[in-house]
Design a protein around this motif. Sequence first.
Motif, PDB file in Angstrom:
ATOM      1  N   HIS A   1       0.822  -1.213   0.000  1.00 49.93           N
ATOM      2  CA  HIS A   1       0.000   0.000   0.000  1.00 49.93           C
ATOM      3  C   HIS A   1       0.861   1.270   0.000  1.00 49.93           C
ATOM      4  CE1 HIS A   1      -2.458  -3.169   2.020  1.00 49.93           C
ATOM      5  NE2 HIS A   1      -3.369  -2.730   1.149  1.00 49.93           N
ATOM      6  N   VAL A   2       2.110   1.161  -0.418  1.00 51.02           N
ATOM      7  CA  VAL A   2       3.020   2.288  -0.292  1.00 51.02           C
ATOM      8  C   VAL A   2       2.597   3.476  -1.152  1.00 51.02           C
ATOM      9  CG1 VAL A   2       4.594   1.416  -2.082  1.00 51.02           C
ATOM     10  CG2 VAL A   2       5.448   2.956  -0.317  1.00 51.02           C
ATOM     11  N   GLU A   3       2.051   3.231  -2.351  1.00 48.03           N
ATOM     12  CA  GLU A   3       1.663   4.349  -3.215  1.00 48.03           C
ATOM     13  C   GLU A   3       0.547   5.164  -2.586  1.00 48.03           C
ATOM     14  OE1 GLU A   3       0.800   3.025  -7.131  1.00 48.03           O
ATOM     15  OE2 GLU A   3       2.820   2.245  -7.511  1.00 48.03           O
ATOM     16  N   ASP A   4      -0.412   4.490  -1.961  1.00 49.84           N
ATOM     17  CA  ASP A   4      -1.485   5.214  -1.276  1.00 49.84           C
ATOM     18  C   ASP A   4      -0.931   6.026  -0.111  1.00 49.84           C
ATOM     19  OD1 ASP A   4      -3.309   4.114  -3.000  1.00 49.84           O
ATOM     20  OD2 ASP A   4      -3.840   2.452  -1.658  1.00 49.84           O
ATOM     21  N   THR A   5       0.022   5.459   0.612  1.00 48.30           N
ATOM     22  CA  THR A   5       0.619   6.159   1.748  1.00 48.30           C
ATOM     23  C   THR A   5       1.379   7.388   1.287  1.00 48.30           C
ATOM     24  OG1 THR A   5       0.867   4.035   2.893  1.00 48.30           O
ATOM     25  CG2 THR A   5       2.102   5.903   3.767  1.00 48.30           C
ATOM     26  N   VAL A   6       2.119   7.259   0.198  1.00 49.62           N
ATOM     27  CA  VAL A   6       2.877   8.386  -0.336  1.00 49.62           C
ATOM     28  C   VAL A   6       1.941   9.516  -0.742  1.00 49.62           C
ATOM     29  CG1 VAL A   6       4.301   9.141  -2.285  1.00 49.62           C
ATOM     30  CG2 VAL A   6       4.887   7.058  -1.039  1.00 49.62           C
ATOM     31  N   GLU A   7       0.848   9.199  -1.417  1.00 50.92           N
ATOM     32  CA  GLU A   7      -0.110  10.216  -1.819  1.00 50.92           C
ATOM     33  C   GLU A   7      -0.746  10.892  -0.611  1.00 50.92           C
ATOM     34  OE1 GLU A   7      -0.763  11.590  -4.750  1.00 50.92           O
ATOM     35  OE2 GLU A   7       0.941  10.374  -5.429  1.00 50.92           O
ATOM     36  N   LYS A   8      -0.997  10.110   0.421  1.00 52.40           N
ATOM     37  CA  LYS A   8      -1.563  10.669   1.652  1.00 52.40           C
ATOM     38  C   LYS A   8      -0.607  11.682   2.282  1.00 52.40           C
ATOM     39  CE  LYS A   8      -3.709   7.767   4.282  1.00 52.40           C
ATOM     40  NZ  LYS A   8      -4.000   6.704   5.284  1.00 52.40           N
ATOM     41  N   VAL A   9       0.671  11.335   2.299  1.00 51.92           N
ATOM     42  CA  VAL A   9       1.681  12.228   2.865  1.00 51.92           C
ATOM     43  C   VAL A   9       1.810  13.490   2.008  1.00 51.92           C
ATOM     44  CG1 VAL A   9       4.137  12.494   3.378  1.00 51.92           C
ATOM     45  CG2 VAL A   9       2.964  10.382   3.994  1.00 51.92           C
ATOM     46  N   ARG A  10       1.825  13.335   0.700  1.00 49.06           N
ATOM     47  CA  ARG A  10       1.943  14.508  -0.175  1.00 49.06           C
ATOM     48  C   ARG A  10       0.767  15.458   0.016  1.00 49.06           C
ATOM     49  NH1 ARG A  10       3.210  13.074  -6.270  1.00 49.06           N
ATOM     50  NH2 ARG A  10       3.343  15.352  -6.302  1.00 49.06           N
ATOM     51  N   SER A  11      -0.436  14.908   0.144  1.00 49.67           N
ATOM     52  CA  SER A  11      -1.614  15.747   0.363  1.00 49.67           C
ATOM     53  C   SER A  11      -1.520  16.469   1.703  1.00 49.67           C
ATOM     54  CB  SER A  11      -2.877  14.891   0.325  1.00 49.67           C
ATOM     55  OG  SER A  11      -3.024  14.276  -0.941  1.00 49.67           O
ATOM     56  N   PHE A  12      -1.048  15.759   2.712  1.00 51.83           N
ATOM     57  CA  PHE A  12      -0.894  16.362   4.033  1.00 51.83           C
ATOM     58  C   PHE A  12       0.116  17.512   3.994  1.00 51.83           C
ATOM     59  CE2 PHE A  12       1.943  16.379   7.755  1.00 51.83           C
ATOM     60  CZ  PHE A  12       1.069  16.863   8.716  1.00 51.83           C
ATOM     61  N   VAL A  13       1.250  17.304   3.313  1.00 50.54           N
ATOM     62  CA  VAL A  13       2.282  18.336   3.230  1.00 50.54           C
ATOM     63  C   VAL A  13       1.779  19.531   2.434  1.00 50.54           C
ATOM     64  CG1 VAL A  13       4.578  18.888   2.314  1.00 50.54           C
ATOM     65  CG2 VAL A  13       4.190  16.732   3.533  1.00 50.54           C
ATOM     66  N   GLU A  14       1.069  19.280   1.352  1.00 50.35           N
ATOM     67  CA  GLU A  14       0.543  20.376   0.534  1.00 50.35           C
ATOM     68  C   GLU A  14      -0.460  21.214   1.324  1.00 50.35           C
ATOM     69  OE1 GLU A  14      -0.640  23.019  -2.425  1.00 50.35           O
ATOM     70  OE2 GLU A  14       1.194  21.898  -2.015  1.00 50.35           O
ATOM     71  N   TYR A  15      -1.303  20.567   2.097  1.00 48.71           N
ATOM     72  CA  TYR A  15      -2.270  21.306   2.911  1.00 48.71           C
ATOM     73  C   TYR A  15      -1.537  22.178   3.933  1.00 48.71           C
ATOM     74  CZ  TYR A  15      -6.036  22.261   6.208  1.00 48.71           C
ATOM     75  OH  TYR A  15      -6.929  22.887   7.038  1.00 48.71           O
ATOM     76  N   GLY A  16      -0.515  21.605   4.574  1.00 42.39           N
ATOM     77  CA  GLY A  16       0.255  22.375   5.542  1.00 42.39           C
ATOM     78  C   GLY A  16       1.041  23.488   4.892  1.00 42.39           C
ATOM     79  N   ARG A  17       1.504  23.277   3.673  1.00 43.07           N
ATOM     80  CA  ARG A  17       2.254  24.305   2.964  1.00 43.07           C
ATOM     81  C   ARG A  17       1.397  25.532   2.694  1.00 43.07           C
ATOM     82  NH1 ARG A  17       3.362  26.427  -1.881  1.00 43.07           N
ATOM     83  NH2 ARG A  17       1.553  25.425  -2.821  1.00 43.07           N
ATOM     84  N   ARG A  18       0.145  25.305   2.326  1.00 44.78           N
ATOM     85  CA  ARG A  18      -0.759  26.428   2.075  1.00 44.78           C
ATOM     86  C   ARG A  18      -1.017  27.221   3.350  1.00 44.78           C
ATOM     87  NH1 ARG A  18      -3.657  22.631  -1.194  1.00 44.78           N
ATOM     88  NH2 ARG A  18      -5.183  22.364   0.495  1.00 44.78           N
ATOM     89  N   GLU A  19      -1.044  26.534   4.471  1.00 49.00           N
ATOM     90  CA  GLU A  19      -1.227  27.234   5.750  1.00 49.00           C
ATOM     91  C   GLU A  19      -0.066  28.163   6.064  1.00 49.00           C
ATOM     92  OE1 GLU A  19      -1.917  24.542   8.921  1.00 49.00           O
ATOM     93  OE2 GLU A  19      -4.079  24.465   8.563  1.00 49.00           O
ATOM     94  N   LEU A  20       1.152  27.773   5.594  1.00 50.65           N
ATOM     95  CA  LEU A  20       2.339  28.570   5.882  1.00 50.65           C
ATOM     96  C   LEU A  20       2.465  29.783   4.969  1.00 50.65           C
ATOM     97  CD1 LEU A  20       4.902  25.692   6.371  1.00 50.65           C
ATOM     98  CD2 LEU A  20       3.937  27.146   8.155  1.00 50.65           C
ATOM     99  N   GLY A  21       1.722  29.821   3.884  1.00 51.67           N
ATOM    100  CA  GLY A  21       1.763  30.964   2.991  1.00 51.67           C
ATOM    101  C   GLY A  21       2.563  30.693   1.733  1.00 51.67           C
ATOM    102  N   GLY A  22       2.588  31.673   0.847  1.00 53.97           N
ATOM    103  CA  GLY A  22       3.201  31.504  -0.464  1.00 53.97           C
ATOM    104  C   GLY A  22       4.690  31.281  -0.431  1.00 53.97           C
ATOM    105  N   MET A  23       5.390  31.754   0.631  1.00 54.53           N
ATOM    106  CA  MET A  23       6.839  31.594   0.692  1.00 54.53           C
ATOM    107  C   MET A  23       7.244  30.154   0.958  1.00 54.53           C
ATOM    108  SD  MET A  23       8.344  34.445   0.083  1.00 54.53           S
ATOM    109  CE  MET A  23       9.964  34.292   0.828  1.00 54.53           C
ATOM    110  N   ALA A  24       6.342  29.372   1.517  1.00 57.30           N
ATOM    111  CA  ALA A  24       6.682  27.992   1.878  1.00 57.30           C
ATOM    112  C   ALA A  24       6.528  27.073   0.678  1.00 57.30           C
ATOM    113  CB  ALA A  24       5.789  27.520   3.019  1.00 57.30           C
ATOM    114  N   GLN A  25       7.594  26.381   0.348  1.00 54.06           N
ATOM    115  CA  GLN A  25       7.575  25.454  -0.769  1.00 54.06           C
ATOM    116  C   GLN A  25       8.164  24.129  -0.308  1.00 54.06           C
ATOM    117  OE1 GLN A  25       9.860  27.774  -3.559  1.00 54.06           O
ATOM    118  NE2 GLN A  25       8.027  28.671  -4.456  1.00 54.06           N
TER     119      GLN A  25
END
Length: 647
Positions: free
Chosen positions: A318-342
């Motif tokens: 199930h690693v591909e599903d886990t990776v996508e879950k992590v990427r979505s989590f990081v992207e959501y947190g990145r938006r919270e930090l603002g445009g400077m956060a990449q």
Amino acid sequence: MLRQKRRSTVSVLLKRSHSNMNIQAQICGIILLVIMFLFYRRYESLRLNTQIGFQALMLCMLLCIFLDMLSIWAIVRLLLDHRGTVYVICKAYLMSIVLVGFAGFWYECTDVYEDKKKLRQVAVTGGVAWLSGCCVIAGLPLGIYKMGRVVYTAGPAVMVTYFFTGMFILVNIVFTLAKRKQANYRRSQVILSWLALWFAAAVVQFFNNELLLVGYAGALGVLVIFFRLENPEYLADAVTGLFNQDGLLLYARKLYNEKKPFSLMSIWWNLGISQADEGAREQAVMAAFARRLPKLDNTRVFKMADDEVWMIFEDMEHVEDTVEKVRSFVEYGRRELGGMAQAAFTYMPDAAMVGDYQEMVHLMRYARWKSSDHSATNFKEVDFDFVEQMRKEKSMEQMLDEAMKEDRIEVFYQPIFSTRAKKFVSAEALVRMRDRDGNLVPPGAFIAVAEANGKILQLGEIVFEKVCRFFTKEQLEQYGLHYIEVNLSVVQCGYPGLADDYIGIMEKYQINPRYINLEITESASMAAKKTLLENMRRLMEYGVCFSLDDFGTGQSNLNYIVDMPVDIVKFDREMSQAFFQDEKAKYVMNAAMQMIHGMKLKIVSEGIETEEQYLAMEELSIDYIQGYYFSKPLPEAAFLAFLQSRQ
């Protein structure tokens, strides 16, 4: 613990005091071990072999102290009415002493042997030896004595306990000394210290049987092992609570040794943080990441740097599903930090594509170095082609190291012609490397590698030293040479000790600094401008002059000429060739040339290959010409011959 009875040939084990002080010491030992065990269990474990071995040792020591106390109580309270029960308890205590000796030996083996099969063999062999000892102890007679405040056991069962415990201790000492190169040096020293402490306590108790030191000393020894080696906080990051880099290295090594399949992903952030933040925002982001990260089965998370975490996924199904879950989590947190956060990701779908944990780490570091941009969609999946590319560069890195050690670095010289003096007045020093067969290795294959791993500083010094030695030895000024141009890489320009090192080399060879011209690049001045300017100031005070190399390929172009205290500007080959191929480029080059000359600076045009190009540059009043029209870069002997025939 064990002692020999001090009369005739009767041996005595552990003459024991029933004093409150000794009972309190044993209780303290138990309390220490229980607290240690509970503290240990609070932390998530990586289930490393050494961690498993230490927990086994801790539990065996706890059992030994408990049975020690229980046997004292049984002799004092139950000896008259329940002699059989006392007999069983005392023999169980003797067996536990041997068990602690075996546990200590097995703990050391967990550090030396990483293969589980080998550890099982040790466990089986040691276990058979312990069970054999238990059977003999159980079958032999045991004398139990109580004389006032002193109680002790004696007889053949005690002697066998001496023998088997001493055997395990001796084997442990010999094994530790024999395997000291394979084992963790610190661990070996701590284990030897624990054995020495345990043995010293036994000797003291032998001569003063009212002191119960053996159990308490054993507990203190385990406590020392805990604080020196096995404190779980050593593998955890204090800010986030995630496992740290040491934990990653140990865990990845374990997985590779056990041939367990897993995937790996690194996540790193660019938060747009200035130095004034002093890492506070990075720590806050990492702490928030660790706190909010959802629970992921069969996943370990490691903080590798202030801006980077690595994740190991062991559920390959199930690693591909886990990776996508992590990427979505990081992207959501990145938006919270603002445009400077990449954020950027590097994903290795199968760790088996590299040979071991060290190559795995090198690959992930290499992938990050190769990733030039940060963006939410920056997802790099490592494939076998990328691994092969990394291995080739790593091989080149090794070749470069060997070439520097074996003096296979050479300097070639490309003559530079003065259009006014109508002769060759300088040359550019260009680094070359030969393989062990004597073949030249293209500079583009190893210079980038040297810049990436920091070896460019050493390589640059080798080149500069060879230039200074060559100039003074051959007295190149007699051939009309005014100076030699020596390139400085981006890394060298940002190195604070550059001026001191180069001045030291010039003093070593007693070369006049006016014979040295150092070439900087536009990218270098952008990357480390403050450090570069300070180095330039010191070297110019010493008498060195500077050129701006590869004009037209960097950033800001003419602004650099204004900012940098250079005497010469070099048009790179692409710019020179564009003059003859593109009408717009011709206008640009004409304008640049007029502005540079207006600032009283000299111009070198590189990459001139034909007489037509030479005549055109001469007509434009270009000061110096460099290129294959006159000569390709030449080794020292050929360069000397060139000068002798042309000057």
